[in-house]
Design an enzyme around this catalytic site. Structure first.
Site, PDB file in Angstrom:
ATOM      1  N   GLY A  87       4.946  30.202  12.191  1.00  0.00           N
ATOM      2  CA  GLY A  87       5.163  29.277  13.301  1.00  0.00           C
ATOM      3  C   GLY A  87       6.000  29.911  14.392  1.00  0.00           C
ATOM      4  CG  ASN A  88       5.710  28.975  18.182  1.00  0.00           C
ATOM      5  OD1 ASN A  88       6.248  28.050  18.783  1.00  0.00           O
ATOM      6  ND2 ASN A  88       4.389  29.033  18.001  1.00  0.00           N
ATOM      7  NE  ARG A  89      13.901  31.408  17.140  1.00  0.00           N
ATOM      8  CZ  ARG A  89      14.620  31.198  16.040  1.00  0.00           C
ATOM      9  NH1 ARG A  89      14.949  29.968  15.689  1.00  0.00           N
ATOM     10  NH2 ARG A  89      15.014  32.217  15.301  1.00  0.00           N
TER      11      ARG A  89
END
Ligand code: CTP
Length: 212
Positions: free
Chosen positions: A24-26
């Protein structure tokens, strides 16, 4: 924007590794939700394709997705008759080539996770852009913001790139403010730090002015 259809994507995609893990990412989705809210406040019919479950802005239709592939399907079908499409989502550039059907156990040793490219949704929309549709992309830049954003604008056939200055302390993920540069073929406009809702309004002001 009364009578106009606006599609906004928001949040970061999640690419599964196994039933309990993902890449995933932020991204929190805050800028995408603020864009959807701004478009609705301006009278548009708004579809928000989202990976996160923030409280939906009143009057906005939400389509929930998780992966880049699901986002591609949802955005392309919503975009077919849209006047403005804003790709604010942080879409994964890579995903695991294989998804394990069961949870990967430690006892099996350290796994090797192969990756493959996902489809670039913004570039795909740019390739098939209907006449008159305005396409807005985002970019995270640390240096040479204007040149990198203009390159992206041309490569993906977008009409506006909202470049996030990720080096700025009051910009980016999880915050309520953002510092962006709006890049079109006509030039670049570096905006002061402002709320994500105000960035949303500035984006639609720019879109309306480019559309003429
Ligand atoms: N995007 C997309 N589909 C992808 C990847 C990105 O639609 N598979 C969109 C994002 O929603 C965003 C823009 O493309 O609007 C970002 O472009 P990208 O080329 O990924 O830029 P950066 O994230 O800045 O990264 P890089 O410069 O490394 O390519």
């Amino acid at each position: 924007l009364a009578g106009r259809k606006v599609v906004v994507s928001a949040g970061g995609t999640r690419e599964p590794i196994d039933p309990v893990r993902f890449i995933g990412n932020r991204s929190t989705g805050k800028q995408g939700y603020a864009l959807a809210r701004a478009a609705r406040l301006r009278g548009a019919d708004v579809t928000l394709v989202s990976t996160v479950s923030l409280p939906p802005p009143p009057g906005v239709e939400i389509v929930a997705v998780t992966t880049a592939a699901e986002m591609l399907d949802a955005v392309t079908s919503a975009a077919a008759d849209a006047d403005i499409v804003v790709m604010a989502a942080a879409v994964a550039d890579f995903r695991p080539t294989e998804v394990a059907t069961g949870k990967i156990k430690k006892s099996g040793g350290i796994p090797e996770i192969g990756l493959e490219r996902t489809v670039d949704i913004l570039a795909t929309l740019g390739e098939h852009k209907p006449a008159g549709q305005m396409l807005v992309g985002f970019a995270a830049e640390t240096s040479d913001v204007e040149r990198s954003a203009r390159d992206k604008l041309e490569r993906k056939n977008a009409d506006l790139i909202v470049a996030n200055d990720v080096g700025s302390p009051d910009a980016g993920f999880a915050l309520d403010t953002n510092t962006v540069t709006l890049v079109t073929t006509d030039g670049a406009d570096r905006l002061r730090s402002m709320s994500k809702l105000d960035v949303g309004h500035a984006v639609f002001d720019a879109v309306v002015s480019v559309a003429g």
